[in-house]
Design an enzyme around this catalytic site. Structure first.
Site, mmCIF file in Angstrom:
data_model
loop_
_atom_site.group_PDB
_atom_site.id
_atom_site.type_symbol
_atom_site.label_atom_id
_atom_site.label_comp_id
_atom_site.label_asym_id
_atom_site.label_seq_id
_atom_site.Cartn_x
_atom_site.Cartn_y
_atom_site.Cartn_z
ATOM 1 N N GLU A 1 28.310 -20.079 21.037
ATOM 2 C CA GLU A 1 28.412 -20.901 22.261
ATOM 3 C C GLU A 1 28.807 -22.352 21.987
ATOM 4 O OE1 GLU A 1 24.657 -21.605 24.283
ATOM 5 O OE2 GLU A 1 25.703 -22.063 26.159
ATOM 6 N N GLU B 1 22.041 -20.675 34.338
ATOM 7 C CA GLU B 1 21.398 -21.535 33.347
ATOM 8 C C GLU B 1 21.562 -22.984 33.790
ATOM 9 O OE1 GLU B 1 23.126 -22.243 29.524
ATOM 10 O OE2 GLU B 1 21.289 -21.745 28.466
HETATM 11 O O1 LIG Z 1 21.210 -26.002 24.529
HETATM 12 C C1 LIG Z 1 21.753 -25.640 25.578
HETATM 13 O O2 LIG Z 1 22.017 -26.445 26.483
HETATM 14 C C2 LIG Z 1 22.068 -24.241 25.776
HETATM 15 O O3 LIG Z 1 22.754 -23.912 26.692
HETATM 16 C C3 LIG Z 1 21.507 -23.251 24.795
HETATM 17 O O4 LIG Z 1 21.846 -21.953 25.054
#
Ligand SMILES: O=C(O)C(=O)CO
Length: 270
Positions: free
Chosen positions: A152, A247
Site C-alpha cells: 500500500e 477507511e
Molecule cells: O497508516 C495508514 O494510514 C493506513 O492506511 C494503514 O493501512
C-alpha cells in the site's frame, strides 16, 4: 452512489468510540456484513487468548473478516510497517504465521503488509532488498490459504517510501509472486498527488483491494473534493469486483457517518 461494489468497514478507524472487540457487532448492527482491521494487538505475537477473543468477536458478530494488516509496529507513534526494517524484520517474520493463522480461522483473504519507513543507518537498497525477501515469505504463507498480500502507498508518514501506485507496483514486480497485489487507497493516492484516474485506467487488473476516504480530512465520502463515486464506478466497470474498505475518520459519530451509503447497499452478499 450507484455502483455494485461491496463495502467492508475498517474497524481500526471506524467505531473507535467502542472497545475493539465490540466493533464487529456494531458494524453488523449498522447493516454491514464485512469488516477489516489493522493489526489489532500491541505485539507481533500476542497471547493465544487474545487471538481467540478477536476471532470470537468476529464470529459472534456474524460478519466476515475481509482484510487484516500484519503487525506494523507502533502506528500511533509513527511506525508504518516492519517489512523493510533490518532491526525488526524478525518480528515481521514471527508475525506472518499468526496473521495468516487468523486469516485461516476466519476465511480472511487479504493481508496488508505495510512497507516501513526509511531508517537511518540503512541504505534504501538494503531496506528494499529486505522488503522483497519478507514479502516473498508473506506471500508463500498466504498462498497456503489462497490469500493475497497487499502493498500500500500511504500518505502522512514522512519517511514512508511508497507514495504512488507506481512505487508499490515496482515492489510487487520485484517480489514475483502471483498473490501480491496493490492496495489502492484512493485517499492516500490522491493526497500524495498520484493521478488516481490514470491508476484506475491502467492498473485495475493489479488492484487487489481498494480503500476510500475523502480529502482533505480523511473523513467520509462527500466531505471533501474527491470524485470517489465516479472512481468506484469506473473501477467496477473495469472489472474490479473486490471489497471497498471504508477507511476514514468519521466527522461525526460512526453511525451518522454512514449517511452517504443507503442501508440496503451496505451488506451485499458474496
Ligand atoms: O497508516 C495508514 O494510514 C493506513 O492506511 C494503514 O493501512
Amino acid at each position: 452512489m450507484t455502483n455494485p461494489l461491496r463495502y467492508t468497514v475498517n474497524c481500526s478507524l471506524l467505531f473507535t468510540e467502542l472497545p475493539l472487540l465490540e466493533r464487529p457487532a456494531a458494524a453488523r448492527r449498522a447493516g454491514f456484513g464485512a469488516v477489516e482491521f489493522w493489526w489489532p494487538f500491541v505485539e507481533a505475537v500476542p497471547p493465544d487468548r487474545h487471538v481467540d477473543a478477536f476471532v470470537t468477536a468476529i464470529q459472534d458478530a456474524g460478519v466476515r473478516l475481509t482484510g487484516l494488516n500484519f503487525f506494523a509496529g507502533d502506528m500511533p507513534g509513527g511506525d508504518r510497517g516492519l517489512v523493510s526494517w533490518p532491526k525488526r524484520s524478525g518480528e515481521f517474520r514471527d508475525n506472518i504465521d499468526v496473521t495468516v493463522g487468523i486469516g485461516e480461522r476466519l476465511g480472511c483473504p487479504a493481508f496488508n503488509a505495510l512497507y516501513g519507513n526509511r531508517e537511518d543507518g540503512h541504505s534504501a537498497s538494503e531496506q528494499d532488498d529486505l522488503a522483497v525477501e519478507n514479502l516473498t515469505l508473506a506471500a508463500e504463507a498466504a498462498a497456503r490459504i489462497d490469500g493475497v498480500v497487499l502493498v500500500e502507498p500511504v500518505s502522512g508518514a514522512d519517511r514512508y517510501p511508497l507514495l504512488t501506485a507506481a512505487d508499490a507496483l515496482s515492489v510487487i514486480d520485484r517480489v514475483q509472486a502471483p498473490n501480491v497485489g496493490l492496495l489502492a487507497d484512493l485517499y492516500h493516492l490522491a493526497v500524495n498527488g498520484d493521478d488516481v484516474d490514470r491508476v484506475i485506467a491502467e492498473h485495475t487488473d493489479r488492484i487487489a483491494h481498494v480503500q476510500i476516504a475523502d480529502a482533505p480530512g480523511r473523513n467520509e465520502p462527500g466531505t471533501g473534493t474527491l470524485s470517489l463515486e465516479r472512481q468506484l464506478t469506473t473501477l467496477a466497470g473495469n472489472g474490479y469486483s473486490g471489497w471497498i474498505g471504508l477507511e476514514y475518520k468519521p466527522s461525526t459519530t460512526t453511525v451518522d457517518s454512514f449517511g452517504w451509503l443507503p442501508r440496503e447497499r451496505r451488506a451485499v452478499a458474496g
